[in-house]
Design a protein around this motif. Structure first.
Motif, PDB file in Angstrom:
ATOM      1  N   LEU A 103      18.251   5.475  73.343  1.00 44.59           N
ATOM      2  CA  LEU A 103      17.224   6.514  73.510  1.00 44.59           C
ATOM      3  C   LEU A 103      16.537   6.490  74.891  1.00 44.59           C
ATOM      4  CD1 LEU A 103      15.883   8.899  72.057  1.00 44.59           C
ATOM      5  CD2 LEU A 103      14.241   7.293  71.072  1.00 44.59           C
ATOM      6  N   PRO A 104      16.085   5.300  75.377  1.00 43.22           N
ATOM      7  CA  PRO A 104      15.409   5.295  76.689  1.00 43.22           C
ATOM      8  C   PRO A 104      16.278   5.877  77.808  1.00 43.22           C
ATOM      9  CG  PRO A 104      15.073   3.200  75.567  1.00 43.22           C
ATOM     10  CD  PRO A 104      16.066   3.965  74.747  1.00 43.22           C
ATOM     11  N   LYS A 105      17.547   5.490  77.849  1.00 42.76           N
ATOM     12  CA  LYS A 105      18.449   6.011  78.890  1.00 42.76           C
ATOM     13  C   LYS A 105      18.586   7.523  78.773  1.00 42.76           C
ATOM     14  CE  LYS A 105      21.553   2.556  80.679  1.00 42.76           C
ATOM     15  NZ  LYS A 105      20.713   1.403  80.275  1.00 42.76           N
ATOM     16  N   MET A 106      18.712   7.994  77.539  1.00 42.36           N
ATOM     17  CA  MET A 106      18.854   9.426  77.293  1.00 42.36           C
ATOM     18  C   MET A 106      17.628  10.173  77.829  1.00 42.36           C
ATOM     19  SD  MET A 106      20.650  11.785  76.155  1.00 42.36           S
ATOM     20  CE  MET A 106      20.875  13.256  75.209  1.00 42.36           C
ATOM     21  N   ILE A 107      16.463   9.649  77.509  1.00 37.05           N
ATOM     22  CA  ILE A 107      15.218  10.314  77.924  1.00 37.05           C
ATOM     23  C   ILE A 107      15.073  10.313  79.439  1.00 37.05           C
ATOM     24  CG2 ILE A 107      12.690  10.026  77.867  1.00 37.05           C
ATOM     25  CD1 ILE A 107      13.144   9.202  74.863  1.00 37.05           C
ATOM     26  N   ALA A 108      15.544   9.232  80.072  1.00 33.83           N
ATOM     27  CA  ALA A 108      15.449   9.130  81.537  1.00 33.83           C
ATOM     28  C   ALA A 108      16.322  10.154  82.244  1.00 33.83           C
ATOM     29  CB  ALA A 108      15.822   7.718  81.984  1.00 33.83           C
ATOM     30  N   GLU A 137      13.140   2.290  82.864  1.00 34.01           N
ATOM     31  CA  GLU A 137      14.472   2.841  83.160  1.00 34.01           C
ATOM     32  C   GLU A 137      14.440   3.573  84.503  1.00 34.01           C
ATOM     33  OE1 GLU A 137      17.399   2.935  81.476  1.00 34.01           O
ATOM     34  OE2 GLU A 137      16.587   1.655  79.882  1.00 34.01           O
ATOM     35  N   PRO A 138      15.558   3.558  85.234  1.00 34.61           N
ATOM     36  CA  PRO A 138      15.606   4.410  86.430  1.00 34.61           C
ATOM     37  C   PRO A 138      15.792   5.876  86.049  1.00 34.61           C
ATOM     38  CG  PRO A 138      17.691   3.243  86.143  1.00 34.61           C
ATOM     39  CD  PRO A 138      16.783   2.784  85.033  1.00 34.61           C
ATOM     40  N   THR A 184       5.068   7.235  95.597  1.00 36.06           N
ATOM     41  CA  THR A 184       4.648   8.445  94.869  1.00 36.06           C
ATOM     42  C   THR A 184       5.553   8.689  93.671  1.00 36.06           C
ATOM     43  OG1 THR A 184       3.986   9.412  96.988  1.00 36.06           O
ATOM     44  CG2 THR A 184       4.089  10.893  95.100  1.00 36.06           C
ATOM     45  N   LYS A 185       6.876   8.692  93.918  1.00 38.56           N
ATOM     46  CA  LYS A 185       7.903   8.973  92.904  1.00 38.56           C
ATOM     47  C   LYS A 185       7.368   9.888  91.800  1.00 38.56           C
ATOM     48  CE  LYS A 185       7.391   4.443  90.526  1.00 38.56           C
ATOM     49  NZ  LYS A 185       8.073   3.326  89.868  1.00 38.56           N
ATOM     50  N   ALA A 186       7.015  11.095  92.236  1.00 37.01           N
ATOM     51  CA  ALA A 186       6.266  12.014  91.368  1.00 37.01           C
ATOM     52  C   ALA A 186       6.861  12.139  89.963  1.00 37.01           C
ATOM     53  CB  ALA A 186       6.159  13.385  92.025  1.00 37.01           C
ATOM     54  N   ALA A 187       8.162  12.394  89.876  1.00 39.48           N
ATOM     55  CA  ALA A 187       8.745  12.666  88.553  1.00 39.48           C
ATOM     56  C   ALA A 187       8.747  11.428  87.659  1.00 39.48           C
ATOM     57  CB  ALA A 187      10.158  13.211  88.707  1.00 39.48           C
ATOM     58  N   ALA A 188       8.654  10.243  88.268  1.00 36.15           N
ATOM     59  CA  ALA A 188       8.654   9.012  87.466  1.00 36.15           C
ATOM     60  C   ALA A 188       7.246   8.598  87.059  1.00 36.15           C
ATOM     61  CB  ALA A 188       9.327   7.881  88.246  1.00 36.15           C
TER      62      ALA A 188
END
Lengths: 175, 257
Positions: free
Chosen positions: B75-80, B132-133, B192-196
């Motif tokens: 699930l975590p990888k999928m969401i990432a 997760e990346p 910043t990595k805004a989306a993360a």
């Protein structure tokens, strides 16, 4: 029965392949954007009586330069300028200090060039003339298609007279 | 100190920051408080409430994994990897839109995209991928390529009362310059990595704010007509900005000015 409920009942009973495209919100934005797009690059002719040393006009130009809008504006409102549009909403000002430093600026940014001593450095030296400044504020794209500078007359944010007031302020000799 | 007291304190401090930093960027005192708040992010309780909402409406992590046809471990990888194209939706969707489908599949009327409930639930869901990346794949299929292209176009489109585009302030050559007293951030840089880091607690708004909602903030400030959450162009912008954070570690909720 709610359509979402029908869909889920159908899904649960296996009568329908999963299709959530109707369940998901996907509002249209293309019309909003279309109406909001910037018009073509426009070259303007500076009106003959544009640049003035009338203190009231210069005060209006300064006020527009240093303030964001009628709700956030600080200091006394100069004669001939309103804080509201006819529709009752706050009037937008230039917020030029967000990008330009100039005499008396508070918290100026540096995205645009410093406009201190503009008369001495640019007008007197012949590097710029009034018409250049007027055009730059009206539609800065004429000599720089990719400019980060705001577009103020083509967007109708300001009228010609207001652009003249701002120009008069910039080229005026400041104390 | 009790957690609830800490949170109350953090909220109180946050409203002060909101006033203080309206005009000027962070002072040293603000920075110290920011560090403190990062330890006790006021959004933590909202994420917790989002977890409960997922439980009630989608059957929790297990229900979500089932809906996405992956194991709970995956699930975590999928969401990432969101936003992504999903065949069942026939479009590129963000986590929030995917969750509208998941709620519907579970017999619930979906929360609207702009509701507090959806902000909390989708923020919780993104936090499942913490550590997760970011792994968006803009070349996965033609739908993703189109979404990216639309985002790129929307990012560069000059419009609104001042004729500005996102590019006016977020192009590579604008990074680090000052707008008023605010430095212009590099949306994809590690700091910043805004989306993360969105959804984040936004101190100037004292609210949990999603990435698309943050875009709306910039539109409002720069006088661009605000476009609605979930529109193709908004999802496109999210795809475009997410690509800039690709590979960076997800850390939700963020804490932002």
């Amino acid at each position: 029965m709610k359509s979402s409920l029908i869909v889920s009942l159908l899904l649960a009973s296996g009568l329908m392949a999963a299709d959530y495209s109707k369940v998901v919100e996907q509002p249209d934005a293309s019309e909003i954007i279309k109406k909001d797009l910037l018009g073509p690059v426009t070259t303007y002719k500076m009106p003959a009586d544009c640049i003035t040393d009338d203190a009231k006009a210069i005060a209006r130009g300064a006020y527009i330069f240093h303030n964001l809008n009628g709700d956030k504006a600080k200091g006394d409102l100069p004669e001939g300028l309103s804080k509201k549009n006819p529709d009752g909403k706050a009037k937008q000002y230039g917020n030029c200090v967000a990008c330009h430093n100039i005499e008396g600026a508070k918290g100026a940014g540096n995205i645009g060039p410093d406009l201190h001593a503009y008369h001495a450095n640019f007008i007197k030296t012949g590097a710029r003339d009034n018409a250049f400044v007027f055009q730059k504020i009206a539609d800065a794209r004429v000599d720089n298609a990719d400019t980060k500078m705001t577009i103020n007359l083509t967007t109708k944010l300001f009228n010609e007279r207001e652009i003249c007031d701002i120009t008069s302020y910039i080229v005026s000799i400041k104390k | 100190m009790k957690k609830s007291i800490k949170i109350a304190l953090a909220l109180l401090l946050a409203s002060n920051v909101a006033m203080a930093s309206d005009q000027f960027s962070m002072s040293e005192a603000d920075k110290a408080m920011y560090a403190e708040m990062l330890e006790n992010n006021p959004a933590d309780i909202m994420i917790e409430s989002g977890s409960e909402l997922l439980e009630a409406n989608v059957g929790g992590n297990a229900g979500l994994a089932k809906f996405l046809k992956v194991s709970e471990d995956e699930l975590p990888k999928m969401i990432a990897s969101f936003p992504r194209y999903m065949e069942e939706f026939k479009m590129v969707v963000g986590l929030d839109q995917m969750l509208q489908g998941a709620m519907s599949a579970n017999g619930h009327k979906p929360f609207t995209l702009k509701s507090k409930e959806m902000f909390e639930m989708s923020s919780y869901v993104k936090s499942i991928a913490n550590g997760e990346p970011m792994s968006i794949d803009i070349h996965a299929n033609k739908h993703m390529e189109e979404a990216y292209a639309l985002g790129e176009k929307t990012f560069a489109q000059k419009r609104g009362g001042r004729g500005l585009s996102c590019m006016s302030c977020h192009s590579p050559d604008a990074i680090g310059m000052l707008l008023r007293t605010q430095g212009l951030p590099d949306l994809g840089a590690p700091e910043t990595k805004a989306a993360a880091t969105w959804p984040a607690y936004r101190m100037t708004k004292s609210a949990l704010t999603t990435l698309q909602k943050r875009f709306q903030g910039c539109m409002e400030n720069a006088l661009l007509a605000v476009i609605p959450l979930g529109s193709k162009e908004m999802v496109g912008l999210e795809v475009y900005v997410t690509e800039k954070s690709k590979g960076h570690t997800i850390a939700i909720p963020g804490l932002k000015r």
